[in-house]
Scaffold this motif. Structure first.
Motif, PDB file in Angstrom:
ATOM      1  N   TRP A 137      21.016 -27.743 -95.363  1.00 18.96           N
ATOM      2  CA  TRP A 137      22.147 -27.033 -94.636  1.00 18.96           C
ATOM      3  C   TRP A 137      23.749 -27.527 -94.848  1.00 18.96           C
ATOM      4  CZ3 TRP A 137      20.070 -24.915 -89.617  1.00 18.96           C
ATOM      5  CH2 TRP A 137      18.749 -24.174 -89.951  1.00 18.96           C
ATOM      6  N   ARG A 178      26.060 -27.210 -88.695  1.00 22.62           N
ATOM      7  CA  ARG A 178      25.763 -26.743 -90.135  1.00 22.62           C
ATOM      8  C   ARG A 178      25.330 -25.190 -90.553  1.00 22.62           C
ATOM      9  NH1 ARG A 178      24.511 -32.033 -89.337  1.00 22.62           N
ATOM     10  NH2 ARG A 178      24.606 -33.695 -90.995  1.00 22.62           N
ATOM     11  N   VAL A 179      25.386 -24.531 -89.339  1.00 28.66           N
ATOM     12  CA  VAL A 179      25.213 -22.978 -89.384  1.00 28.66           C
ATOM     13  C   VAL A 179      26.335 -22.385 -89.545  1.00 28.66           C
ATOM     14  CG1 VAL A 179      24.191 -21.122 -87.708  1.00 28.66           C
ATOM     15  CG2 VAL A 179      23.173 -23.427 -87.802  1.00 28.66           C
ATOM     16  N   THR A 180      26.318 -21.428 -90.372  1.00 32.84           N
ATOM     17  CA  THR A 180      27.367 -20.596 -90.837  1.00 32.84           C
ATOM     18  C   THR A 180      27.819 -19.755 -89.790  1.00 32.84           C
ATOM     19  OG1 THR A 180      26.702 -20.626 -93.345  1.00 32.84           O
ATOM     20  CG2 THR A 180      28.267 -19.098 -92.547  1.00 32.84           C
ATOM     21  N   LEU A 214      23.547 -27.268 -85.350  1.00 32.10           N
ATOM     22  CA  LEU A 214      24.142 -25.927 -85.096  1.00 32.10           C
ATOM     23  C   LEU A 214      25.718 -26.390 -85.872  1.00 32.10           C
ATOM     24  CD1 LEU A 214      24.121 -23.373 -84.225  1.00 32.10           C
ATOM     25  CD2 LEU A 214      25.533 -24.187 -81.973  1.00 32.10           C
ATOM     26  N   VAL A 221      23.985 -20.160 -93.894  1.00 32.59           N
ATOM     27  CA  VAL A 221      22.806 -20.199 -92.827  1.00 32.59           C
ATOM     28  C   VAL A 221      23.333 -19.283 -91.728  1.00 32.59           C
ATOM     29  CG1 VAL A 221      21.625 -21.865 -91.306  1.00 32.59           C
ATOM     30  CG2 VAL A 221      22.482 -22.861 -93.376  1.00 32.59           C
ATOM     31  N   LEU A 233      21.895 -17.751 -88.014  1.00 34.35           N
ATOM     32  CA  LEU A 233      20.937 -17.697 -86.855  1.00 34.35           C
ATOM     33  C   LEU A 233      21.104 -16.315 -86.100  1.00 34.35           C
ATOM     34  CD1 LEU A 233      21.107 -21.127 -85.053  1.00 34.35           C
ATOM     35  CD2 LEU A 233      19.547 -20.332 -86.674  1.00 34.35           C
ATOM     36  N   ARG A 270      27.204 -19.217 -78.756  1.00 26.69           N
ATOM     37  CA  ARG A 270      27.049 -20.554 -79.432  1.00 26.69           C
ATOM     38  C   ARG A 270      26.607 -21.856 -78.678  1.00 26.69           C
ATOM     39  NH1 ARG A 270      28.133 -21.187 -85.061  1.00 26.69           N
ATOM     40  NH2 ARG A 270      28.351 -23.363 -85.544  1.00 26.69           N
ATOM     41  N   TRP A 299      19.499 -18.896 -95.876  1.00 24.92           N
ATOM     42  CA  TRP A 299      18.801 -19.476 -94.704  1.00 24.92           C
ATOM     43  C   TRP A 299      19.026 -18.512 -93.552  1.00 24.92           C
ATOM     44  CZ3 TRP A 299      15.145 -23.513 -95.714  1.00 24.92           C
ATOM     45  CH2 TRP A 299      15.814 -24.466 -96.771  1.00 24.92           C
ATOM     46  N   VAL A 319      26.377 -17.640 -85.810  1.00 22.20           N
ATOM     47  CA  VAL A 319      25.196 -17.171 -84.886  1.00 22.20           C
ATOM     48  C   VAL A 319      25.551 -15.844 -84.539  1.00 22.20           C
ATOM     49  CG1 VAL A 319      24.291 -17.516 -82.656  1.00 22.20           C
ATOM     50  CG2 VAL A 319      24.889 -19.594 -84.219  1.00 22.20           C
TER      51      VAL A 319
END
Length: 466
Positions: free
Chosen positions: A322, A395-397, A393, A230, A232, A381, A343, A399
């Motif tokens: 995610w 779960r986001v790899t 956030l 993932v 962003l 972040r 994603w 940013v």
């Protein structure tokens, strides 16, 4: 009728297979119907005695059978030369993608890249230079012969001095050549050289700037991970976020579905949304159907303007996909495997932080160092977490902040905009006029609008000139 084509001569003569010298044409003057004349002509090829004696005992060829010169077998078809010389971008792409020619093949006495740079008649020079570089043309081979002589090495056959090749080049062409020659570019590409993601190295010839973003992206993709991927992409408008996201799937040659997050009303809308990618054919397939059709397969989902949903609860639908790589579209239905999905969310969160960070740097108009970029990532972040929520956030790899353009990058964008908008009219303008339009447009650059402001400024200049 016993025929001896050229392939037979090659098979029966080990000596011929080893020679590198071009073979001469046989004499055109031959009395018909005589084996003696055939042997006399073949003697000019310097074939071994056993080949000549065996051929002299054969029956005569009929007059209708043409003798094929042996050397014609090895004559290559110059497809890349034809594609470049015809100024046909689509044909150049087809030749490179098909493998009929390689980007570092010589075109006549020059490399393909040197030929393209030196040809002042090409109207599509920038796109073709970008294609050659994207498919691996070696820009470092464009060496300066004087420097090579001083260093005791010889320059590439037929290449001109790099300074001479780029002397009349536009700022965009110079930018792409210098970018390809950059040690940072080679280091970043090496990160995914043996990976499934290797085709993504071509993205630097679709997006101007954002070298640190691309480098960090490659670093993450080079690391083994069991969790869903993932990303962003955050920062100011007009700096390449959506362009990079939409190029992702096409470069990897995997299916892509793009969701316009601004239109969603409730949590179920995200799975019912249709793709809005302007580079794809319109489709009636929903995201739910897309994910089911590509279950367990590598594909890309772009969530454009992810922070602009009308209700932030809509994003809660993404928590399970995610976290676990599994997705349930409705209660009571089986889970769909989405673990291979990449994603990509785009957002303007942190655009003010990007410009503040740039202004506080010692040299604001230069490229960020890696240390400066890592610092900006750490500052961004928490802002994303505050806006989208820590639960999402976490779960986001990664940013990735998109940064402001340097002076050189803005000039390259303006030049590329000029040739894209002017079309054939660009070739009829004096070089001084072209340069004036490009440089004058920089005065209308608006940082929060990014490249869009430069395209608009160039368009205005062209309307006043043409």
């Amino acid at each position: 009728m016993d025929l001896y084509p050229a392939s037979t001569l090659l098979c029966t003569s080990p000596l011929l297979s080893r020679t590198r010298s071009p073979l001469p044409h046989p004499s055109p003057a031959r009395p018909h119907g005589t084996n003696a004349s055939l042997s006399a002509d073949l003697s000019s090829f310097n074939l071994p005695t056993d080949c000549l004696s065996s051929l002299s005992n054969t029956r005569s060829r009929p007059e209708s059978v043409l003798f094929t010169p042996v050397h014609a077998i090895a004559t290559p078809r110059p497809t890349l030369l034809f594609a470049l010389a015809s100024d046909d971008v689509d044909e150049v792409r087809r030749v490179l993608e098909s493998g009929e020619a390689r980007p570092n093949d010589d075109v006549g006495p020059q490399s393909a890249l040197a030929f393209t740079l030196a040809n002042g008649q090409l109207k599509n020079k920038i796109p073709m230079v970008k294609l050659l570089l994207a498919y691996g043309a070696d820009a470092s081979a464009l060496r300066d012969p004087e420097e090579d002589e001083e260093n005791g090495s010889s320059s590439k056959r037929g290449s001109q001095s790099l300074s001479k090749l780029l002397e009349g080049a536009d700022p965009a062409t110079r930018y792409y050549i210098q970018r390809a020659n950059s040690p940072q570019t080679r280091r970043a590409s090496a990160l995914i050289h043996r990976s499934f993601f290797r085709p993504l190295t071509r993205v630097r010839y679709d997006v101007i700037g954002q070298d640190r973003v691309i480098e960090q992206l490659f670093r993450v993709l080079s690391m083994p991970s069991m969790a869903p991927i993932v990303f962003l992409l955050c920062g100011p408008s007009g700096h390449g976020k959506s362009l990079l996201a939409r190029k992702f799937g096409s470069l990897l040659d995997v299916p892509t579905h793009t969701v316009n997050m601004t239109t969603l009303q409730n949590t179920g809308d995200i799975w019912r949304s249709h793709s809005i990618n302007p580079h794809e054919e319109p489709s009636d397939r929903s995201l739910k159907e897309f994910l089911m059709d590509n279950e367990g397969k590598r594909c890309v989902v772009v969530l454009d303007e992810i922070e602009k949903t009308q209700d932030e609860k809509i994003l809660s639908s993404l928590l399970m996909p995610w976290e676990y790589g599994r997705c349930s579209f409705e209660a009571g239905h089986r889970h769909v495997d989405v673990s291979k999905v990449i994603w990509l969310g785009t957002s303007n969160i942190g655009h003010d932080l990007v410009f503040e960070h740039q202004e506080n740097r010692p040299a604001p108009q230069t490229q960020l160092s890696r240390e400066e970029y890592i610092d900006l990532m750490a500052l961004l972040r928490p802002r994303v977490s505050e806006r989208l929520g820590a639960s999402l956030l976490s779960r986001v790899t990664v940013v990735l902040p998109f940064v402001a353009f340097t002076a050189e990058e803005k000039l390259a964008i303006a030049a590329e905009a000029f040739y894209a908008l002017a079309g054939e009219a660009a070739s009829t303008m004096p070089p001084a006029t072209r340069d004036l339009i490009v440089r004058t447009s920089l005065n209308s650059y608006i940082p929060p609008e990014g490249a869009r402001s430069l395209y608009r400024a160039v368009s205005t200049q062209l309307l006043d000139t043409i």
